[in-house]
Write an enzyme that holds these catalytic residues in place. Structure first.
Site, mmCIF file in Angstrom:
data_model
loop_
_atom_site.group_PDB
_atom_site.id
_atom_site.type_symbol
_atom_site.label_atom_id
_atom_site.label_comp_id
_atom_site.label_asym_id
_atom_site.label_seq_id
_atom_site.Cartn_x
_atom_site.Cartn_y
_atom_site.Cartn_z
ATOM 1 N N ASN A 119 43.898 41.784 31.039
ATOM 2 C CA ASN A 119 42.748 42.248 30.794
ATOM 3 C C ASN A 119 42.423 43.498 30.510
ATOM 4 O O ASN A 119 42.425 44.248 31.651
ATOM 5 C CB ASN A 119 41.666 41.649 31.622
ATOM 6 C CG ASN A 119 40.149 42.051 31.158
ATOM 7 O OD1 ASN A 119 39.746 42.454 30.214
ATOM 8 N ND2 ASN A 119 39.185 41.516 32.088
ATOM 9 N N CYS A 127 37.063 39.550 35.112
ATOM 10 C CA CYS A 127 38.443 38.794 35.528
ATOM 11 C C CYS A 127 38.383 38.555 37.046
ATOM 12 O O CYS A 127 39.038 37.800 37.735
ATOM 13 C CB CYS A 127 39.609 39.338 34.820
ATOM 14 S SG CYS A 127 39.874 41.253 35.169
ATOM 15 N N GLU A 154 28.863 41.871 44.133
ATOM 16 C CA GLU A 154 27.918 40.973 43.549
ATOM 17 C C GLU A 154 27.114 39.964 44.546
ATOM 18 O O GLU A 154 26.429 39.659 44.381
ATOM 19 C CB GLU A 154 28.857 40.098 42.585
ATOM 20 C CG GLU A 154 29.464 41.156 41.373
ATOM 21 C CD GLU A 154 30.079 40.302 40.229
ATOM 22 O OE1 GLU A 154 30.146 39.108 40.272
ATOM 23 O OE2 GLU A 154 30.626 40.939 39.349
#
Length: 160
Positions: A119, A127, A154
């Site tokens: 990526n 990812c 997160e």
């Protein structure tokens, strides 16, 4: 290719774009900022300024998804995987097998892992939200410590 740097708790993130779209995100390795290839030039552009603003807002906990024109380069399969990764919501995780099933190739779990590793826009194409079926972290091109940091960030923002 033009590049700029964005600040983050991980260290400086190098972002690169052409005139039309974001092309690369290079995360710091071992706390060191990535060095741009010799043919890239540092330049402020509206797109890089916006990408920098969005990345910094992500780390400030005020942005949960990126809204930028993207132009990753890869195989058709890699592009399909990266498109699916972009659908994984902030604070959520999926397994490599989940991604393989979602793109209609349930036996391509290892190939999904390889595509994640290639990526060119980590963080922006998330990812880091892909984990092993048993809940382990799996791999990450930026290193498992960065993946762990991103997932922890997160989770903390999602809880607040």
């Amino acid at each position: 290719m033009w590049y700029e740097r964005a600040r983050s708790p991980l260290g400086e993130i190098l972002i690169a774009a052409d005139d039309d779209a974001l092309r690369a995100v290079l995360l710091p390795t071992a706390g060191e900022a990535s060095k741009p290839p010799a043919d890239w030039q540092r330049r402020r552009t509206a797109l890089l300024d916006e990408a920098k603003r969005q990345i910094e807002a992500y780390f400030d906990g005020t942005r949960y998804e990126f809204k930028l024109p993207l132009a990753p380069t890869g195989t058709d399969f890699e592009l399909e995987v990266w498109k699916e990764l972009s659908r994984v919501p902030f604070g959520a995780t999926v397994s490599y097998g989940d991604v393989a099933r979602r793109i209609g190739k349930p036996k391509a779990t290892r190939a999904v892992g390889a595509a994640c590793g290639k990526n060119p826009l980590p963080l922006v194409i998330p990812c880091h939200r892909v984990i092993a079926a048993g809940g382990g972290l799996g791999g990450f091109s930026g290193g498992l410590h960065l993946k762990r940091s991103l997932l922890s960030h997160e989770a903390a923002v999602a809880r607040s």
